[in-house]
Design a protein around this motif. Structure first.
Motif, PDB file in Angstrom:
ATOM      1  N   ASP A 151       0.827  -1.208   0.000  1.00 43.21           N
ATOM      2  CA  ASP A 151       0.000   0.000   0.000  1.00 43.21           C
ATOM      3  C   ASP A 151       0.864   1.262   0.000  1.00 43.21           C
ATOM      4  N   ILE A 152       1.975   1.226   0.736  1.00 43.30           N
ATOM      5  CA  ILE A 152       2.914   2.363   0.714  1.00 43.30           C
ATOM      6  C   ILE A 152       3.483   2.522  -0.686  1.00 43.30           C
ATOM      7  N   ILE A 153       3.873   1.432  -1.289  1.00 47.31           N
ATOM      8  CA  ILE A 153       4.421   1.478  -2.650  1.00 47.31           C
ATOM      9  C   ILE A 153       3.402   2.076  -3.608  1.00 47.31           C
ATOM     10  N   ASP A 154       2.144   1.715  -3.442  1.00 52.77           N
ATOM     11  CA  ASP A 154       1.088   2.218  -4.329  1.00 52.77           C
ATOM     12  C   ASP A 154       0.878   3.726  -4.186  1.00 52.77           C
ATOM     13  N   ILE A 155       0.866   4.245  -2.941  1.00 54.34           N
ATOM     14  CA  ILE A 155       0.644   5.680  -2.788  1.00 54.34           C
ATOM     15  C   ILE A 155       1.858   6.479  -3.264  1.00 54.34           C
ATOM     16  N   CYS A 156       3.051   5.888  -3.150  1.00 54.18           N
ATOM     17  CA  CYS A 156       4.234   6.551  -3.704  1.00 54.18           C
ATOM     18  C   CYS A 156       4.140   6.614  -5.236  1.00 54.18           C
ATOM     19  N   LYS A 157       3.707   5.520  -5.843  1.00 55.12           N
ATOM     20  CA  LYS A 157       3.538   5.509  -7.301  1.00 55.12           C
ATOM     21  C   LYS A 157       2.472   6.498  -7.734  1.00 55.12           C
ATOM     22  N   GLN A 158       1.421   6.628  -6.925  1.00 56.66           N
ATOM     23  CA  GLN A 158       0.357   7.584  -7.248  1.00 56.66           C
ATOM     24  C   GLN A 158       0.916   9.005  -7.287  1.00 56.66           C
ATOM     25  N   GLY A 159       1.751   9.346  -6.300  1.00 60.28           N
ATOM     26  CA  GLY A 159       2.369  10.671  -6.284  1.00 60.28           C
ATOM     27  C   GLY A 159       3.277  10.888  -7.475  1.00 60.28           C
ATOM     28  N   GLU A 160       4.071   9.886  -7.815  1.00 58.94           N
ATOM     29  CA  GLU A 160       4.960   9.996  -8.975  1.00 58.94           C
ATOM     30  C   GLU A 160       4.161  10.178 -10.263  1.00 58.94           C
ATOM     31  N   THR A 161       3.024   9.501 -10.360  1.00 58.56           N
ATOM     32  CA  THR A 161       2.190   9.591 -11.563  1.00 58.56           C
ATOM     33  C   THR A 161       1.615  10.988 -11.741  1.00 58.56           C
ATOM     34  N   VAL A 162       1.192  11.613 -10.642  1.00 59.55           N
ATOM     35  CA  VAL A 162       0.655  12.975 -10.726  1.00 59.55           C
ATOM     36  C   VAL A 162       1.688  13.916 -11.329  1.00 59.55           C
ATOM     37  N   PHE A 163       2.928  13.839 -10.820  1.00 60.89           N
ATOM     38  CA  PHE A 163       3.989  14.721 -11.323  1.00 60.89           C
ATOM     39  C   PHE A 163       4.346  14.390 -12.767  1.00 60.89           C
ATOM     40  N   ALA A 164       4.398  13.103 -13.097  1.00 62.11           N
ATOM     41  CA  ALA A 164       4.737  12.704 -14.464  1.00 62.11           C
ATOM     42  C   ALA A 164       3.693  13.184 -15.459  1.00 62.11           C
ATOM     43  N   ASP A 165       2.416  13.116 -15.074  1.00 62.77           N
ATOM     44  CA  ASP A 165       1.337  13.581 -15.956  1.00 62.77           C
ATOM     45  C   ASP A 165       1.429  15.088 -16.196  1.00 62.77           C
ATOM     46  N   ILE A 166       1.804  15.836 -15.158  1.00 66.44           N
ATOM     47  CA  ILE A 166       1.967  17.281 -15.306  1.00 66.44           C
ATOM     48  C   ILE A 166       3.084  17.584 -16.300  1.00 66.44           C
ATOM     49  N   ASP A 167       4.208  16.873 -16.173  1.00 69.18           N
ATOM     50  CA  ASP A 167       5.321  17.039 -17.119  1.00 69.18           C
ATOM     51  C   ASP A 167       4.861  16.807 -18.555  1.00 69.18           C
ATOM     52  N   LEU A 168       4.186  15.684 -18.761  1.00 68.83           N
ATOM     53  CA  LEU A 168       3.748  15.330 -20.118  1.00 68.83           C
ATOM     54  C   LEU A 168       2.796  16.364 -20.703  1.00 68.83           C
ATOM     55  N   GLU A 169       1.845  16.815 -19.899  1.00 74.45           N
ATOM     56  CA  GLU A 169       0.867  17.786 -20.393  1.00 74.45           C
ATOM     57  C   GLU A 169       1.544  19.116 -20.721  1.00 74.45           C
ATOM     58  N   LEU A 170       2.505  19.516 -19.886  1.00 72.13           N
ATOM     59  CA  LEU A 170       3.220  20.770 -20.152  1.00 72.13           C
ATOM     60  C   LEU A 170       4.027  20.677 -21.448  1.00 72.13           C
ATOM     61  N   ILE A 171       4.751  19.584 -21.641  1.00 76.02           N
ATOM     62  CA  ILE A 171       5.543  19.418 -22.865  1.00 76.02           C
ATOM     63  C   ILE A 171       4.625  19.396 -24.084  1.00 76.02           C
ATOM     64  N   LYS A 172       3.507  18.718 -23.955  1.00 76.11           N
ATOM     65  CA  LYS A 172       2.549  18.647 -25.066  1.00 76.11           C
ATOM     66  C   LYS A 172       2.047  20.034 -25.441  1.00 76.11           C
ATOM     67  N   MET A 173       1.676  20.832 -24.466  1.00 77.12           N
ATOM     68  CA  MET A 173       1.162  22.175 -24.729  1.00 77.12           C
ATOM     69  C   MET A 173       2.251  23.082 -25.289  1.00 77.12           C
ATOM     70  N   MET A 174       3.444  22.990 -24.729  1.00 77.08           N
ATOM     71  CA  MET A 174       4.530  23.862 -25.159  1.00 77.08           C
ATOM     72  C   MET A 174       5.049  23.513 -26.549  1.00 77.08           C
ATOM     73  N   SER A 175       4.912  22.259 -26.937  1.00 75.68           N
ATOM     74  CA  SER A 175       5.424  21.832 -28.249  1.00 75.68           C
ATOM     75  C   SER A 175       4.720  22.551 -29.400  1.00 75.68           C
ATOM     76  N   VAL A 176       3.536  23.087 -29.145  1.00 75.28           N
ATOM     77  CA  VAL A 176       2.821  23.868 -30.158  1.00 75.28           C
ATOM     78  C   VAL A 176       3.537  25.194 -30.415  1.00 75.28           C
ATOM     79  N   ASP A 177       4.112  25.755 -29.343  1.00 76.37           N
ATOM     80  CA  ASP A 177       4.761  27.067 -29.435  1.00 76.37           C
ATOM     81  C   ASP A 177       6.270  26.988 -29.644  1.00 76.37           C
ATOM     82  N   TYR A 178       6.868  25.856 -29.283  1.00 76.17           N
ATOM     83  CA  TYR A 178       8.324  25.709 -29.367  1.00 76.17           C
ATOM     84  C   TYR A 178       8.641  24.465 -30.194  1.00 76.17           C
ATOM     85  N   LYS A 179       9.119  24.673 -31.396  1.00 73.96           N
ATOM     86  CA  LYS A 179       9.357  23.561 -32.320  1.00 73.96           C
ATOM     87  C   LYS A 179      10.542  22.689 -31.905  1.00 73.96           C
TER      88      LYS A 179
END
Length: 279
Positions: free
Chosen positions: A86-114
């Motif tokens: 259960d500890i491992i799962d909540i740690c993975k959940q936290g890592e996933t939140v941050f990873a998703d933010i990274d991906l969404e930011l790169i996706k949005m920025m790629s429109v403006d920065y080739k």
């Protein structure tokens, strides 16, 4: 004996390896430490033998991201079973939140920065010596951010929202207890801008949720915040800990230096009851 129970390694977002942390602790005369990486315990395979070899006492731990009153709160989990699923799962959940933010930011920025793209980002290997995390390191390599505030400004500018939330703080506290650990609320003064009118009523709430203690001594806590936390913990026989939130310089700001040894607190001022200390 001096302690620092809130240190990060390059397994989360610091520039320092476990070996460098132990060397620094020796130089500063820190006899007891805990590496509490964000949502991971990956450093401990190296850290335990290093501490033994250098005669430094060690508490096992991690810093877990949680949600409380629509804010991100951090809980320091000490002396828990690292193999608890259960500890491992909540740690993975936290890592996933941050990873998703990274991906969404790169996706949005790629429109403006080739010069950036999701494909390029996915194949990018982060340099651990830089500190930080993959999204930050990638954008810095493209000269699109210079520091942590500039990264979070982009998050705000592009209105990036996490797809999922961090686990609730009461759930995390319960999971830590089920894994035979102790749950200490990290840097509540910094989280709540040292506003005692906001902090003090929440101490009772968090205690009622099962919090075992508070990180009373912390880099950015005012004297008033520190004294209020110590007083509350002493009256309620709760854990009292100290941490400088050292990231090897990565998170330093112009007016705040988060470094091991910045706050030196003698072990006698802490309350670490029932926490196993590895010799």
């Amino acid at each position: 004996m001096y302690a620092d129970l809130h240190i990060h390694s390059h397994y989360s977002d610091s520039t320092r390896s476990p070996e460098e942390i132990v060397k620094k602790a020796r130089e500063l005369g820190i006899d007891l430490l805990c590496v509490s990486d964000h949502n991971t315990t990956a450093s401990y395979n190296e850290l335990i033998p290093l501490c033994k070899a250098n005669q430094i006492k060690l508490i096992r731990g991690a810093e877990i991201s949680t949600s409380f009153e629509n804010k991100e709160f951090h809980v320091l989990a000490y002396d828990f079973n690292f193999e608890d699923t259960d500890i491992i799962d909540i740690c993975k959940q936290g890592e996933t939140v941050f990873a998703d933010i990274d991906l969404e930011l790169i996706k949005m920025m790629s429109v403006d920065y080739k010069e950036i793209s999701i494909e390029d980002f996915n194949s990018y290997n982060r340099n651990l010596k830089n500190g930080g995390w993959k999204g930050f390191d990638y954008l810095k390599s493209k000269n699109l951010v210079i520091d942590v505030p500039s990264f979070f400004k982009l998050i705000s500018d592009y209105n990036i929202k996490p797809k999922n939330s961090f686990p609730s703080i009461d759930h995390v506290i319960n999971v830590i207890h089920q894994a035979n650990g102790k749950a200490v609320i990290a840097h509540i003064g910094e989280t709540m801008r040292n506003n005692l009118f906001e902090i003090e009523p929440r101490l009772k709430t968090l205690k009622s949720m099962g919090a075992d203690g508070f990180e009373c001594y912390y880099t950015t806590h005012t004297e008033e915040t520190t004294n209020a936390l110590i007083d509350f913990c002493q009256k309620n026989n709760m854990l009292i800990t100290v941490g400088n939130d050292d990231h090897g310089g990565f998170n330093n700001r112009a007016n705040v230096i988060y470094e091991m040894g910045a706050i030196k607190v003698d072990f006698s001022k802490l309350n670490l009851k029932d926490i196993e200390i590895l010799s």
